[in-house]
Design an enzyme around this catalytic site. Structure first.
Site, PDB file in Angstrom:
ATOM      1  NE  ARG A  30      27.224  48.013   0.313  1.00  0.00           N
ATOM      2  CZ  ARG A  30      28.484  48.533  -0.205  1.00  0.00           C
ATOM      3  NH1 ARG A  30      28.889  49.937   0.194  1.00  0.00           N
ATOM      4  NH2 ARG A  30      29.226  47.867  -1.165  1.00  0.00           N
ATOM      5  CE  LYS A  39      38.405  52.604 -20.288  1.00  0.00           C
ATOM      6  NZ  LYS A  39      39.571  53.521 -19.651  1.00  0.00           N
ATOM      7  N   GLY A  80      27.254  47.290  -9.062  1.00  0.00           N
ATOM      8  CA  GLY A  80      26.170  48.522  -8.870  1.00  0.00           C
ATOM      9  C   GLY A  80      25.273  48.389 -10.209  1.00  0.00           C
ATOM     10  N   GLY A 130      33.451  46.408  -4.973  1.00  0.00           N
ATOM     11  CA  GLY A 130      34.872  45.944  -5.271  1.00  0.00           C
ATOM     12  C   GLY A 130      35.124  44.563  -4.521  1.00  0.00           C
TER      13      GLY A 130
HETATM   14  C1  3PG Z   1      32.139  49.742  -1.316  1.00  0.00           C
HETATM   15  O1  3PG Z   1      31.194  50.634  -1.544  1.00  0.00           O
HETATM   16  O2  3PG Z   1      32.627  49.215  -2.163  1.00  0.00           O
HETATM   17  C2  3PG Z   1      32.629  49.446   0.165  1.00  0.00           C
HETATM   18  O3  3PG Z   1      31.874  50.229   1.117  1.00  0.00           O
HETATM   19  C3  3PG Z   1      34.199  49.700   0.120  1.00  0.00           C
HETATM   20  O4  3PG Z   1      34.410  51.025   0.200  1.00  0.00           O
HETATM   21  P1  3PG Z   1      35.858  51.714  -0.407  1.00  0.00           P
HETATM   22  O5  3PG Z   1      36.039  51.422  -1.909  1.00  0.00           O
HETATM   23  O6  3PG Z   1      35.755  53.379  -0.096  1.00  0.00           O
HETATM   24  O7  3PG Z   1      36.916  51.054   0.443  1.00  0.00           O
END
Ligand code: 3PG
Ligand code: MG
Length: 397
Positions: free
Chosen positions: A37, A195, A348, A371
């Site tokens: 990143r 899941k 991931g 996410g």
């Molecule tokens: C992640 O790693 O998914 C982003 O940096 C967002 O982080 P967070 O889920 O803590 O908001």
């Protein structure tokens, strides 16, 4: 998607606030384990520096308690890594909200973990206004945090004189739109994971769009259960069998499908030492654990992938971390690498599989979002993107 891009804005002599996602994994002693990143955030910063902007880079790290600084919440290791990559000094500024720091044109500073500021998470407007006052141009390059409406990802974009998307944000959205909104057909999605429940919205959303929905892991087990097949003591969610049936029915009704495993790799324990059986699905015994898809099924999936126009990939098919349960994921990775399809991959575990099977150069686009990538696939609007679009609208009128 209609937003202003960094490349459309003249940054010379401007104060530029770049929201990046430098939320990288670290080990117990704070050493950065994967700097993807940070590297992905460099082009925006370099572009702004090259144009002679005074650059402020901002990110969160982890989920600290607002107002309570502890050393492990500090972006200090990130500042060092960023300085290495940029080849210049990157001072780290704490307590930056009041603007009591200097950064000259052609210089860059890193602003300490934005989630330490009270009000950040709640997208507090007063905080957002103070941040917006620090800059002439706000650049959001943090695709990984685009699903969060926080002061640095959302509120500031409303108040900054100019709000635009950085090159990483723009490439992520371009790639996702190419795969999701205007895909070359056939469109194939691979959704795997333990899941159904955690990926139900994605499965439902993709079920309406894709030609083939390849399922793997515990998700595949639930679909097998829905087909009335034995799964032994494998991980599954019997309560979601109804949902799985709905998804298959709705897809079949429009000539699309969910390929169900015809053979599997089983063991009677979850271990690298376990004795492994390669069996047809109908031979599964009560005490069997399905830990990978079998070679016949994998070959079928590879054929689907080979013929695809577009592939969206989220999740490995089996427990690929253990060698003997990685066969199907390895075959699929090779098929993706050789397929002419445009592939977008994210998440991931998927990135770990891409790295393990060494195919990163052959994947069309690898997302830096976890996410955020998943929420995009769910068909949700990402709040950080929506505000950039709103700002572009108001400029146009
Ligand atoms: C992640 O790693 O998914 C982003 O940096 C967002 O982080 P967070 O889920 O803590 O908001
Ligand atoms: Mg923490």
């Amino acid at each position: 998607m209609n937003f202003i891009r960094l490349s459309d804005v003249n940054l010379t002599g401007k104060r530029v606030f770049i929201r990046a996602d430098l939320n990288v994994p670290q080990n117990d002693t704070g050493v950065i384990i994967d700097d993807t990143r940070i590297r992905a955030s460099v082009p925006a910063i370099r572009n702004a520096l090259d144009q002679g902007a005074a650059v402020m880079v901002c990110s969160h790290l982890g989920r600290p308690t607002e107002g309570e600084f502890t050393p492990e919440d500090s972006l200090a290791p990130v500042a060092m890594r960023l300085a290495d990559l940029l080849g210049c000094r990157v001072p780290l500024i704490s307590d930056w909200i009041n603007g009591k720091f200097t950064v000259k044109p052609g210089e860059v500073v890193l602003l300490e973990n934005c989630r330490l500021n009270p009000g950040e998470k709640a997208d507090d407007d007063t905080l957002a206004k103070k941040m917006a006052a620090l800059c002439d141009v706000y650049v959001n390059d943090a695709f990984g945090t685009a699903h969060r409406a926080e002061s640095t990802t959302h509120g500031i974009a409303r108040h900054a004189p100019i709000a635009c998307a950085g090159p990483l944000m723009a490439s992520e959205l371009d790639a996702l739109n190419k795969a999701f909104t205007q895909p070359k057909k056939p469109l194939v999605a691979i959704v795997a994971g333990s899941k159904v429940s955690t990926k139900l919205t994605i499965l439902r959303s993709l079920a309406e769009k894709v030609d083939q929905l390849i399922v793997g892991g515990g998700i595949a087990n639930t679909f097998m259960l829905a087909k009335g097949m034995p799964i032994g003591k494998s991980l599954a969610e019997p309560a979601l069998v109804g949902e799985a049936i709905e998804i298959m029915k709705s897809m079949e009704a429009r000539g699309a499908g969910v390929p169900i495993p015809v053979d599997v790799i089983t063991a009677n324990e979850f271990s690298s030492q376990a004795r492994v059986n390669k069996i047809l699905a109908e031979q599964i015994q009560d005490d069997d654990l399905i830990l990978d898809i079998g070679p016949r099924t994998a070959a079928r999936l590879c054929a689907i992938v080979a013929d695809a126009g577009t592939i969206i990939w989220n999740g490995p098919l089996g427990v690929f971390e253990i060698e003997q349960f990685g066969g199907a994921t390895k075959m699929l990775a090779a098929a993706i690498a050789h397929s002419p399809a445009f592939t977008v991959a994210g998440g991931g575990d998927t990135l770990a599989a891409i790295a393990k099977y060494n195919i990163s150069d052959q994947v069309g686009y690898i997302s830096t979002g976890g996410g955020a990538f998943l929420e995009f696939l769910e068909g949700k609007q990402l709040p950080a993107v929506r505000i950039l679009e709103e700002r572009a609208q108001s400029v146009a009128h």
